[in-house]
Enzyme design. Structure first.
Site, mmCIF file in Angstrom:
data_model
loop_
_atom_site.group_PDB
_atom_site.id
_atom_site.type_symbol
_atom_site.label_atom_id
_atom_site.label_comp_id
_atom_site.label_asym_id
_atom_site.label_seq_id
_atom_site.Cartn_x
_atom_site.Cartn_y
_atom_site.Cartn_z
ATOM 1 N N ARG A 53 0.903 -1.081 -0.029
ATOM 2 C CA ARG A 53 -0.069 -0.048 0.009
ATOM 3 C C ARG A 53 0.917 1.157 0.137
ATOM 4 N NH1 ARG A 53 2.327 1.736 3.800
ATOM 5 N NH2 ARG A 53 0.791 3.342 3.878
ATOM 6 N N ARG A 92 -7.316 -0.382 -6.985
ATOM 7 C CA ARG A 92 -7.834 0.671 -6.081
ATOM 8 C C ARG A 92 -7.735 1.907 -6.819
ATOM 9 N NH1 ARG A 92 -4.285 1.233 -0.839
ATOM 10 N NH2 ARG A 92 -6.145 2.285 0.133
ATOM 11 N N ASP A 244 -1.885 10.691 -1.971
ATOM 12 C CA ASP A 244 -2.065 9.725 -3.050
ATOM 13 C C ASP A 244 -2.643 10.544 -4.455
ATOM 14 O OD1 ASP A 244 -2.906 8.641 -0.021
ATOM 15 O OD2 ASP A 244 -2.685 6.982 -1.424
ATOM 16 N N ASN A 254 -5.291 12.333 0.688
ATOM 17 C CA ASN A 254 -4.415 11.744 1.603
ATOM 18 C C ASN A 254 -5.225 10.958 2.537
ATOM 19 O OD1 ASN A 254 -1.593 10.622 2.214
ATOM 20 N ND2 ASN A 254 -1.951 11.812 4.043
#
Ligand code: MRU
Length: 363
Positions: A53, A92, A244, A254
């Site tokens: 991740r 994702r 992100d 984020n």
């Protein structure tokens, strides 16, 4: 970075058996184990189930995943590459590094389908090496901010607050938010890190604390709601978080809870910085709140917590059995709350003019 005094990356290719190995981040800090990825499905699950991740590492895993997906195909076509790429991108939704890395590998292959697998493997390595270099450079730029605060405080401890894990475990090496911290440690600057536990998955308490501990960086884990209190009492000099996805106007997605830290920082005049490589910018998006897709994950992550009991890792329910839960993975901090973006090219103001000037060649 170091685990048990041994240098590790979070992901590597094994040339002996042509597989990819990753550190299993679901079970840290309780156990250190690695997992072999043999197929594109393995890579998809590693990302979706959060074995790996963090935006940069998700991107590198997807790049290697594409290679795994074509290495045994006798015929590679543009349709096949697109289908495999789309499959990986579906693992994702929020971290844009995923799509950027997949597209980089497909672009490198171009129309050379006969050598597609060989090119994909080489390009996945390029994606990985770039992320290492970007984080290294982010550290060099970011450490200047810490140095300036240390000088102003005449060498007294610089207290830095961070949220989630934007450390080397989320990347390949160094980390984004942690790179300036590790560089400050190397320079002998007195630092201390407040680590938000980061419910529901506790990436702060589990992963950031673990890696800071392995590196010997002084740190304290705090419940997520503590940051505002610390800021009101002058106990935080600087906030550094990762991202992100960041838009062309500097809005930052984020881990959920980042926005509240930014609000508290703004109310207390604490500088709030975001550390990110260029692979985390989405130059196609402008308004982050309206446009960035926010992942919603399984309620089980909220409903239950994991810990150690009698040396066994156990999961236990922590709320009424029938209460509904919501699990938004990320939030968006508007650019106006961001003091600056620490990138591999330098520290950039969080606004469209500064961002498009600095990354003009990438837009
Ligand atoms: O859900 P995760 O653990 O993948 O979320 C990670 C984060 O939000 C990080 O802060 C972000 O990816 C930056 S990583 C360098």
């Amino acid at each position: 970075m170091q685990i048990d005094n041994k240098h590790y990356h979070t992901i590597w290719h094994n040339s002996e058996n042509d597989t990819v190995t990753v550190i299993d981040q679901r079970i840290l800090p309780f156990r250190f184990e690695t997992i072999e990825l043999n197929t594109i499905e393995d890579a998809w699950h590693a990302i979706a189930d959060m074995i790996v991740r963090g935006a940069p590492l998700i991107g590198v895993t997807a790049a290697y995943g594409l290679w795994l997906g074509i290495k045994n195909e006798s015929v590679v076509t543009s349709e096949l590459l697109k289908a495999k790429g789309d499959y990986l991108k579906s693992s994702r939704p929020t971290a844009v590094n995923l799509a950027i890395a997949v597209d980089q590998v497909i672009d490198a292959i171009g129309a050379d389908y006969a050598n597609a697998a060989e090119i994909a493997l080489k390009e996945a390595y390029v994606v990985k090496q770039n992320e290492i270099d970007f984080c290294d450079a982010i550290g060099e730029h970011g450490v200047k901010l810490i140095e300036a605060i240390s000088e102003k405080k005449k060498g007294e401890t610089v207290n830095i607050l961070t949220h989630c894990n934007a450390g080397w475990l989320a990347c390949v090496d160094w980390g984004t938010a942690t790179a300036p911290i590790y560089k400050a440690q190397l320079k002998g600057i007195d630092i201390h890190v407040w680590v938000d536990e980061t419910r529901p998955r506790n990436q702060g308490a589990k992963l950031t604390a673990y890696e800071l501990g392995e590196q010997g960086v002084s740190h304290t884990i705090i419940p997520d709601n503590t940051g505002g209190h610390l800021m009101q009492h002058g106990m935080v000099d600087l906030v550094i978080v990762g991202s992100d996805r960041t838009t062309r106007q500097g809005d930052v997605a984020n881990k959920i809870g980042t926005y509240l830290k930014a609000l508290a920082a703004s109310d207390n005049n604490v500088p709030f910085y975001v550390a990110l490589p260029s692979t985390t910018f989405d130059f196609n998006l402008k308004d982050g709140v309206k446009e960035i897709p926010i992942e919603q994950r399984d309620g089980a992550e909220v409903f239950a917590m994991e810990g150690v009991l009698n040396n066994e890792v156990v999961t236990t329910r922590i709320m009424p059995e029938n209460s509904p839960v919501a699990n938004y993975g990320f939030d968006v901090t508007p650019a106006r709350l961001v003091a600056g973006l620490i990138t591999e090219r330098g520290v950039c103001e969080a606004n469209e003019t500064a961002i498009t000037q600095m990354f003009n060649d990438k837009i």
